[in-house]
Motif scaffolding. Structure first.
Motif: not given
Length: 338
Positions: A77-78, A116-123, A149-155
């Protein structure tokens, strides 16, 4: 009623009241944390904020800047969100490699095994190859092995083995969704054995003598894993050579490209053997395309047994079908980081 009997009857209520008092006095563990070098009350490192989250996880908002840390996310859940105007503003970077860290799987800048990992808007970057004097080596930017895992707008920036999208411990299947991401590298730079979907992602091959976009590692015909690229775009540096869609890390590698624009000089055969002239894995792979376009599309020349899908066959690779109807976690994850 005797006083002793009244006390016995009141005991449950007294106990509940005491517990409520203790709970109200206990310090709450925050689930929405901030990382900044200057903001009051913020954490000064990303890992410190991750470690401060409760067991059930939480949201970490990271201020713009370059954060040179090697990060580990083991709990569920991070959520990591860059707070800058775009993904370039917040950079998580480290420079480890298989040679320096004792193996490819120890080299990642970010290692995420929780669900349930979420990562967004970073590199996320591994800059091992950019440091003068470092020998060529596998050097992972992001290792993700958790489910949903949901990863969006990530470089995701690296060279060899940039993104490790793989199963979890004990071979547990991991479902992963990437959208609107930019991923770059050269040798096998999207690799592993997750059940991963890439939507509207830009995949870029760096200058190198050999470029393989994928090295999927499905090991048996009955494994429910694979990579699907939907409405993505493939590009490459002018000096990228021998550009291929992928090679099979394991015998039953599965990769499907749907409606992908291939603005890269992909070799006509499209796919390559793991060790040309030595290994013989292509015959058991599951490689397919549907309506590829651009200079790298050459449906008539693709290596067997890869195939061109019909419209009806392509429908069997839709997002909902691929995840067997369970896609709520994707919409909820995207909503969480919007």
């Amino acid at each position: 009623m005797p006083a002793e009997a009244r006390l016995v009857l009141r005991w449950p209520a007294l106990l509940l009241g005491l517990l409520a008092l203790l709970w109200s006095a206990a310090p709450a563990v925050a689930r929405d944390l901030h990382v900044s070098r200057s903001a009051a009350g913020a954490y000064r490192s990303v890992q410190a904020a991750i470690d401060a989250l409760p067991d059930r996880g939480g949201v970490i908002r990271i201020a713009p800047g370059i954060w040179r840390e090697k990060l580990t996310i083991a709990r569920d859940g991070v959520t990591l969100i860059g707070t800058g105007r775009d993904p370039q503003a917040t950079v998580l970077v480290y420079g480890d490699s298989a040679k320096s860290a004792g193996g490819t799987f120890n080299s990642a800048t970010v290692t995420a095994s929780g669900d349930d990992l979420r990562i967004a808007n970073l590199t996320i970057r591994n800059d091992w190859w950019l440091q003068p004097g470092n020998p060529p080596s596998q050097a992972v930017a992001l290792s993700v092995t958790g489910d949903r895992a949901v990863i969006t707008r990530v470089r995701l920036l690296g060279h060899q083995d940039t993104l490790f999208a793989n199963k979890g411990k004990g071979g547990r299947m991991a479902r992963q969704f990437f959208s609107d991401c930019y991923i770059e590298g050269h040798v096998d730079f999207i690799f592993g054995n997750a059940k991963a979907w890439f939507r509207n992602c830009h995949i870029h091959g760096l200058a190198h003598s050999d470029v393989w976009y994928t090295a999927q590692s499905r090991a048996s015909a009955d494994e429910d894993s694979g990579y699907v690229f939907d409405r993505c775009r493939l590009t490459a540096d002018p000096d990228a050579r021998n550009v291929s869609l992928g090679r099979p890390w394991r015998d039953h590698a599965r990769v499907v490209f749907l409606n992908t624009r291939m603005d890269a000089p992909v070799m006509p055969e499209g796919w390559r053997e793991w060790y040309p002239g030595t290994s013989n894995r292509l015959p058991t792979t599951d490689y397919a395309e549907y309506r590829s376009s651009g200079r790298g599309a050459a449906p008539a020349a693709r290596a067997a047994p890869s195939r061109q899908l019909t419209r009806e066959e392509a429908a069997q690779w839709s997002l909902r079908t691929f995840f067997q109807g369970d896609v709520r976690w994707i919409s909820e994850g995207l909503e969480q980081v919007r």
